[in-house]
Design a protein around this motif. Structure first.
Motif, mmCIF file in Angstrom:
data_model
loop_
_atom_site.group_PDB
_atom_site.id
_atom_site.type_symbol
_atom_site.label_atom_id
_atom_site.label_comp_id
_atom_site.label_asym_id
_atom_site.label_seq_id
_atom_site.Cartn_x
_atom_site.Cartn_y
_atom_site.Cartn_z
ATOM 1 N N VAL A 1 -24.045 7.703 -43.868
ATOM 2 C CA VAL A 1 -25.433 7.060 -45.246
ATOM 3 C C VAL A 1 -25.879 5.970 -44.329
ATOM 4 O O VAL A 1 -27.240 6.130 -44.404
ATOM 5 C CB VAL A 1 -24.912 6.426 -46.092
ATOM 6 C CG1 VAL A 1 -25.649 5.888 -47.415
ATOM 7 C CG2 VAL A 1 -24.048 7.552 -47.211
ATOM 8 N N LEU A 2 -25.280 5.289 -43.414
ATOM 9 C CA LEU A 2 -26.415 4.293 -42.720
ATOM 10 C C LEU A 2 -27.201 4.873 -41.771
ATOM 11 O O LEU A 2 -28.441 4.672 -41.576
ATOM 12 C CB LEU A 2 -25.339 3.279 -41.759
ATOM 13 C CG LEU A 2 -24.378 2.323 -42.665
ATOM 14 C CD1 LEU A 2 -23.582 1.435 -41.730
ATOM 15 C CD2 LEU A 2 -25.616 1.348 -43.123
ATOM 16 N N VAL B 1 -9.352 13.476 -47.279
ATOM 17 C CA VAL B 1 -10.214 12.542 -48.045
ATOM 18 C C VAL B 1 -10.388 11.307 -47.446
ATOM 19 O O VAL B 1 -11.548 10.486 -47.450
ATOM 20 C CB VAL B 1 -9.308 12.315 -49.280
ATOM 21 C CG1 VAL B 1 -10.039 11.537 -50.167
ATOM 22 C CG2 VAL B 1 -9.277 13.805 -49.975
ATOM 23 N N ARG B 2 -9.491 10.631 -46.785
ATOM 24 C CA ARG B 2 -9.446 9.137 -46.075
ATOM 25 C C ARG B 2 -10.713 9.175 -45.118
ATOM 26 O O ARG B 2 -11.362 8.429 -44.851
ATOM 27 C CB ARG B 2 -8.347 8.659 -45.702
ATOM 28 C CG ARG B 2 -7.261 8.184 -46.948
ATOM 29 C CD ARG B 2 -6.078 7.774 -46.391
ATOM 30 N NE ARG B 2 -5.104 7.600 -47.416
ATOM 31 C CZ ARG B 2 -3.735 7.308 -47.239
ATOM 32 N NH1 ARG B 2 -3.399 6.938 -46.123
ATOM 33 N NH2 ARG B 2 -2.963 7.286 -48.281
ATOM 34 N N MET C 1 -14.176 9.879 -46.367
ATOM 35 C CA MET C 1 -14.473 8.469 -47.034
ATOM 36 C C MET C 1 -14.902 7.706 -46.026
ATOM 37 O O MET C 1 -16.205 6.835 -46.127
ATOM 38 C CB MET C 1 -13.334 8.099 -47.951
ATOM 39 C CG MET C 1 -13.991 7.036 -48.905
ATOM 40 S SD MET C 1 -14.847 7.448 -50.227
ATOM 41 C CE MET C 1 -14.164 7.194 -51.459
ATOM 42 N N THR C 2 -14.251 7.334 -44.976
ATOM 43 C CA THR C 2 -14.601 6.519 -43.793
ATOM 44 C C THR C 2 -15.773 6.941 -43.277
ATOM 45 O O THR C 2 -16.905 6.070 -42.821
ATOM 46 C CB THR C 2 -13.398 6.441 -42.891
ATOM 47 O OG1 THR C 2 -12.120 6.147 -43.489
ATOM 48 C CG2 THR C 2 -13.809 5.448 -41.750
ATOM 49 N N MET D 1 -17.705 15.848 -47.328
ATOM 50 C CA MET D 1 -18.610 14.800 -47.258
ATOM 51 C C MET D 1 -19.855 14.987 -47.382
ATOM 52 O O MET D 1 -20.653 14.221 -47.930
ATOM 53 C CB MET D 1 -18.692 14.275 -45.721
ATOM 54 C CG MET D 1 -17.292 13.476 -45.322
ATOM 55 S SD MET D 1 -17.396 13.605 -43.745
ATOM 56 C CE MET D 1 -18.857 12.375 -43.295
ATOM 57 N N VAL E 1 -21.973 13.743 -50.996
ATOM 58 C CA VAL E 1 -22.052 12.630 -51.422
ATOM 59 C C VAL E 1 -23.596 12.094 -50.822
ATOM 60 O O VAL E 1 -24.493 11.619 -51.451
ATOM 61 C CB VAL E 1 -21.235 11.551 -50.653
ATOM 62 C CG1 VAL E 1 -21.592 10.238 -50.735
ATOM 63 C CG2 VAL E 1 -19.896 11.644 -51.629
ATOM 64 N N ALA F 1 -27.272 11.363 -53.007
ATOM 65 C CA ALA F 1 -28.112 10.248 -53.105
ATOM 66 C C ALA F 1 -29.465 10.721 -52.994
ATOM 67 O O ALA F 1 -30.489 10.257 -53.560
ATOM 68 C CB ALA F 1 -27.799 9.329 -51.685
ATOM 69 N N LEU G 1 -30.144 6.393 -43.802
ATOM 70 C CA LEU G 1 -31.064 5.479 -44.198
ATOM 71 C C LEU G 1 -32.042 5.131 -42.713
ATOM 72 O O LEU G 1 -33.079 4.811 -42.967
ATOM 73 C CB LEU G 1 -30.350 4.092 -44.802
ATOM 74 C CG LEU G 1 -29.681 4.378 -46.061
ATOM 75 C CD1 LEU G 1 -28.783 2.890 -46.330
ATOM 76 C CD2 LEU G 1 -30.791 4.558 -46.944
ATOM 77 N N GLU H 1 -18.537 8.656 -44.119
ATOM 78 C CA GLU H 1 -19.357 8.529 -45.224
ATOM 79 C C GLU H 1 -20.143 7.181 -44.938
ATOM 80 O O GLU H 1 -21.296 7.273 -44.952
ATOM 81 C CB GLU H 1 -19.008 8.522 -46.653
ATOM 82 C CG GLU H 1 -18.924 10.143 -47.136
ATOM 83 C CD GLU H 1 -18.064 10.513 -48.062
ATOM 84 O OE1 GLU H 1 -17.753 9.254 -49.066
ATOM 85 O OE2 GLU H 1 -17.410 11.453 -48.515
ATOM 86 N N ILE H 2 -19.425 6.295 -44.743
ATOM 87 C CA ILE H 2 -20.324 5.110 -44.379
ATOM 88 C C ILE H 2 -21.213 5.117 -43.240
ATOM 89 O O ILE H 2 -22.489 4.859 -43.399
ATOM 90 C CB ILE H 2 -19.377 3.722 -43.788
ATOM 91 C CG1 ILE H 2 -18.402 3.455 -45.095
ATOM 92 C CG2 ILE H 2 -19.974 2.386 -43.517
ATOM 93 C CD1 ILE H 2 -17.296 2.529 -44.854
#
Lengths: 272, 95
Positions: A83-84, A72-73, A76-77, A202, A205, A209, A87, A79-80
């Motif tokens: 997503v960047l 999970v950790r 989550m890390t 992951m 998520v 979006a 984008l 995912e940053i």
């Protein structure tokens, strides 16, 4: 009508199995199937594919997170940067030669496939054990009848691979899991099933979006996406069942074969 | 102690995902039948909306667990993910 519904459920179930066993979204198979077999328009098929990714990620992720197989950790890390990357990919898309990138991506997939296929069983035995780090993982592997603990090596490589996964998925509509899973396994020392489960955890998520945008613009085909997703949820359970019975080595080999098939798909799409 | 925390995080994420899958699954099944009976797609779309919201719910649940257990680094990570997701949706709407 009945045949149509059964077909959609089956297509969803197949991508659910791929999602929960290998950590891939399965869009590369599902989207052409919806277009070619069920006559769904392309943009609706893409929207339904995104919804299907969320379904497999959520259905398998619940059990994988509870059992600690999905990290999970770590997820989550990463995912940053995912997503960047997504984008960045969305902004760069109009300025980049899709054909060249598709060709590059295909070559990379071939390399991944060969690396995973040739990887020796013993390579996993040398993976570093947990060392009390923030991102360590520990879970019970029922197929191996033992508990597995590991620490994550080379976090920057995982962050970079996740960024690339985000870029590729925004540019080519594929590449979420297929970049992350081998990177986590081969570069970062995460056991194969944990890498697949973390990727699967992951991808929901990132897909959510984009899916929210499709939904807001009224582009999601309601009953088609709902029927496919119900199939995906069932398929995800089947994938979990298989994952509990297969060894890490077997999962890596199945992943190698699926990667090869996807490379052929990509070669046809971008090099023909 | 760190093991207990990790288990709690897994349970929180699992709870959010399970609730979303069951809630959306029931709505989508009812919605698909409702649409097949010729009543339109709105119920199926509600089911899909719940499914799309599920990963966001998962991030929010984990953010709460990280805050309560005072894991500042992981809290910063999950808040960053939330901000980026919000930014993605806003940018996407503008385009």
């Amino acid at each position: 009508m009945m045949l149509h519904i059964v077909g959609l459920l089956a297509a969803g179930a197949a991508s659910g199995v791929i999602g929960s066993l290998l950590g891939l979204g399965g869009g590369i198979f599902l989207i052409p199937a919806l277009v070619l077999l069920f006559g769904v328009p392309m943009h609706s098929a893409v929207a339904a594919g995104l919804v299907a990714v969320i379904a497999t990620s959520s259905a398998a992720g619940a059990s994988n997170a509870e059992q600690g197989i999905a990290n999970v950790r770590l997820g989550m890390t990463l995912e940053i940067t995912t997503v960047l990357g997504a984008l960045a990919g969305a902004m760069l898309a109009p300025h980049l030669p899709a054909r060249f990138l598709g060709g590059l991506f295909t070559l990379m997939l071939l390399a991944v496939s060969v690396t995973l296929w040739l990887r020796r069983r013993s390579a996993d035995a040398q993976l570093p054990a947990a060392s009390g780090g923030l991102l360590d993982g520990e879970y019970h592997d029922p197929a191996a009848h033992r508990s597995v603990s590991y620490s994550v090596r080379r976090l920057p490589a995982a962050l970079a691979a996740s960024w690339g996964a985000g870029v590729f998925s925004a540019l080519l509509g594929v590449g979420g899991g297929i970049v992350k899973v081998p990177a986590l396994h081969v570069l970062c020392g995460v056991p194969m099933k944990a890498a697949a489960a973390t990727s699967n955890f992951m991808i929901g998520v990132t897909a959510a979006a984009s899916a929210a945008l499709y939904l807001g613009h009224g582009l999601v085909p309601g009953s088609v996406a709902a029927t496919v997703s119900l199939g995906v949820i069932a398929g995800s359970r089947a994938g979990l069942w298989a994952s509990r019975r297969l060894s890490d080595h077997a999962v890596a080999r199945i992943f190698a074969v699926v990667t090869l098939v996807i490379a052929c798909f990509m070669a046809r799409r971008f090099l023909a | 102690m760190p093991e207990d925390l990790r288990r709690e995080e897994g349970r929180a994420a699992g709870l959010a995902l399970r609730a979303g899958v069951w809630g959306s699954g029931v709505l989508m099944a009812a919605g698909a039948l409702w649409a097949a009976a010729g009543h339109g797609e709105s119920l199926a779309l509600w089911g899909i909306a719940v499914l799309v919201a599920t990963p966001f719910l998962r991030v929010i649940f984990l953010t709460a667990v990280f805050a309560r257990s005072r894991q500042w680094r992981m809290l910063a990570v999950s808040l960053t993910v939330l901000v980026l997701l919000g930014a993605g949706i806003v940018l996407g709407r503008l385009r």
